[in-house]
Design a protein around this motif. Structure first.
Motif, short mmCIF file in Angstrom:
data_model
loop_
_atom_site.label_atom_id
_atom_site.label_comp_id
_atom_site.label_asym_id
_atom_site.label_seq_id
_atom_site.Cartn_x
_atom_site.Cartn_y
_atom_site.Cartn_z
N LYS A 134 0.83 -1.21 0.00
CA LYS A 134 0.00 0.00 0.00
C LYS A 134 0.87 1.26 0.00
O LYS A 134 0.50 2.28 -0.59
N ALA A 135 2.03 1.20 0.69
CA ALA A 135 2.96 2.34 0.67
C ALA A 135 3.52 2.51 -0.74
O ALA A 135 3.64 3.63 -1.25
N ALA A 136 3.83 1.37 -1.38
CA ALA A 136 4.35 1.43 -2.77
C ALA A 136 3.29 2.03 -3.69
O ALA A 136 3.61 2.87 -4.55
N LEU A 137 2.04 1.64 -3.50
CA LEU A 137 0.96 2.14 -4.35
C LEU A 137 0.79 3.66 -4.17
O LEU A 137 0.61 4.39 -5.15
N LEU A 138 0.87 4.10 -2.92
CA LEU A 138 0.73 5.54 -2.65
C LEU A 138 1.87 6.32 -3.31
O LEU A 138 1.64 7.33 -3.99
N MET A 139 3.09 5.84 -3.13
CA MET A 139 4.24 6.57 -3.67
C MET A 139 4.25 6.55 -5.20
O MET A 139 4.56 7.54 -5.86
N TYR A 140 3.86 5.40 -5.78
CA TYR A 140 3.74 5.30 -7.25
C TYR A 140 2.72 6.32 -7.76
O TYR A 140 2.96 7.01 -8.74
N THR A 141 1.57 6.43 -7.06
CA THR A 141 0.52 7.34 -7.50
C THR A 141 1.04 8.78 -7.49
O THR A 141 0.80 9.56 -8.42
N LYS A 142 1.78 9.12 -6.44
CA LYS A 142 2.30 10.48 -6.33
C LYS A 142 3.35 10.76 -7.42
O LYS A 142 3.32 11.82 -8.05
N ALA A 143 4.25 9.80 -7.63
CA ALA A 143 5.30 10.00 -8.64
C ALA A 143 4.68 10.06 -10.03
O ALA A 143 5.04 10.91 -10.86
N LEU A 144 3.71 9.17 -10.28
CA LEU A 144 3.04 9.15 -11.58
C LEU A 144 2.37 10.49 -11.85
O LEU A 144 2.40 11.00 -12.99
N SER A 145 1.79 11.09 -10.81
CA SER A 145 1.07 12.35 -11.01
C SER A 145 1.99 13.42 -11.60
O SER A 145 1.56 14.25 -12.40
N LEU A 146 3.27 13.39 -11.21
CA LEU A 146 4.23 14.37 -11.73
C LEU A 146 4.49 14.14 -13.22
O LEU A 146 4.62 15.08 -14.01
N GLU A 147 4.53 12.84 -13.60
CA GLU A 147 4.85 12.51 -15.00
C GLU A 147 3.69 12.80 -15.94
O GLU A 147 3.89 13.18 -17.09
N VAL A 148 2.45 12.58 -15.46
CA VAL A 148 1.31 12.66 -16.38
C VAL A 148 0.62 14.02 -16.38
O VAL A 148 -0.23 14.29 -17.23
N LYS A 149 1.00 14.88 -15.44
CA LYS A 149 0.37 16.21 -15.35
C LYS A 149 0.44 16.98 -16.67
O LYS A 149 -0.56 17.58 -17.10
N PRO A 150 1.59 16.97 -17.37
CA PRO A 150 1.64 17.72 -18.64
C PRO A 150 0.62 17.23 -19.68
O PRO A 150 0.32 17.95 -20.62
#
Ligand SMILES: NC(=O)c1ccc[n+]([C@@H]2O[C@H](COP(=O)([O-])OP(=O)(O)OC[C@H]3O[C@@H](n4cnc5c(N)ncnc54)[C@H](OP(=O)(O)O)[C@@H]3O)[C@@H](O)[C@H]2O)c1
Length: 267
Positions: free
Chosen positions: A148-164
């Motif tokens: 669940k910690a991995a899922l949370l951190m993945y979601t946060k990191a992904l948000s930076l990549e897909v925002k553009p």
């Protein structure tokens, strides 16, 4: 971003997912409710899907079907999950893989299948259902906490990549919720023998009691709905004030004190 209208939701057959499917449909959204059993609440705007999040072909077919039928997809809610209990030392690598398979890789697989369409559309919403176990280490469920910690951190990191590309991400962190999760929990093969067996059994029994006395899945479903309607989603949401307070305290208090409280509760 406009509120979501077409939503793919995993784990729609039970608990939080079933409650969310119902609430989203009642709010006017078309919900493709996916699970291995293919069961889903009866509603004219809920379309049940048989889809194992660990089956790459099934995931791709499901996303293609939605695009064929609707011409677009506005949001994906990765909620499917399960738990395995047992002392960390008594958990085999295969059992750790089993835990990560659905809770982490399953979510990543589903999101990866949606991303090309979200980028093409120039918008899309990604919600993952993590847990308060992502910020509070849970003994005897170390790999559930880790997944669940991995899922949370993945979601946060992904948000930076897909925002553009106009894509937003949010992770929902439920606390104890009364669902089928408790009954579906598995134990590691070595959980009931060896040095940790007694403490583990006592500790997990307490956690299971807390789950079964926990909040209604509607509370979490409401948090999911709210994010799907917001123009800008929050990066993470911990529903209910008491769990939000625990989250804030876990950040403010000295780590040693937090660990002492957790061990008082569960060890
Ligand atoms: N209940 C809690 O206290 C709590 C607390 C924090 C976080 N959560 C998280 O909330 C999410 C929902 O759990 P819940 O409490 O609602 O439990 P639940 O009632 O057991 O529901 C789990 C759902 O996931 C589906 N699922 C399991 N494995 C799947 C797979 N491989 N592919 C597709 N679907 C699968 C199940 O359907 P099928 O069996 O039909 O496939 C079911 O619909 C989970 O991610 C869980 O970790 C729960």
């Amino acid at each position: 971003m406009k509120p979501a209208e077409i939503v793919l939701l995993t784990g729609g057959s039970s608990g939080i997912g079933a409650a969310a499917a119902r609430m989203l449909a009642e709010a006017g959204m078309t919900v493709y409710a996916a699970s291995r059993s293919g069961r889903a609440p009866q509603h004219e705007r809920i379309i049940p899907l048989v889809m194992d999040v660990n089956d790459q072909t099934a995931v791709v077919l499901a996303v293609n079907r939605i695009l064929q039928e609707q011409g677009r997809l506005d949001a994906v809610v990765c909620n499917a999950g399960n738990g395995i209990a047992g002392a960390a030392e008594d958990t085999s690598i295969e059992e750790i893989r089993y835990q990560f398979e659905t809770c982490f890789y399953g979510a990543v697989r589903v999101i990866d299948a949606c991303l090309p369409e979200f980028r093409r559309q120039g918008q899309g919403r990604i919600l993952t259902v993590s847990s308060v176990a992502a910020f509070i280490p849970i003994p005897y469920q170390a790999f559930y906490s880790s997944a669940k910690a991995a899922l949370l951190m993945y979601t946060k990191a992904l948000s930076l990549e897909v925002k553009p590309f106009g894509i937003q991400c949010c992770s929902i962190l439920p606390g104890d919720t009364k669902t089928g999760f408790t009954g579906a929990r598995k134990y590691t093969a070595r959980a009931k023998e060896g040095a940790y067996a007694e403490t583990m059994a006592r500790s997990v029994a307490k956690m299971e009691k807390d789950e079964q006395n926990g909040m209604s899945p509607d509370v979490i479903a409401r948090a999911i709905l709210r994010q799907l309607k917001r123009r800008r989603m929050r990066l993470h949401v911990t529903p209910r004030l008491d769990y939000k307070a625990i989250e804030i305290l876990s950040r403010l208090l000295p780590e040693r004190l937090v660990m002492w409280i957790v061990s008082l509760l569960y060890c």
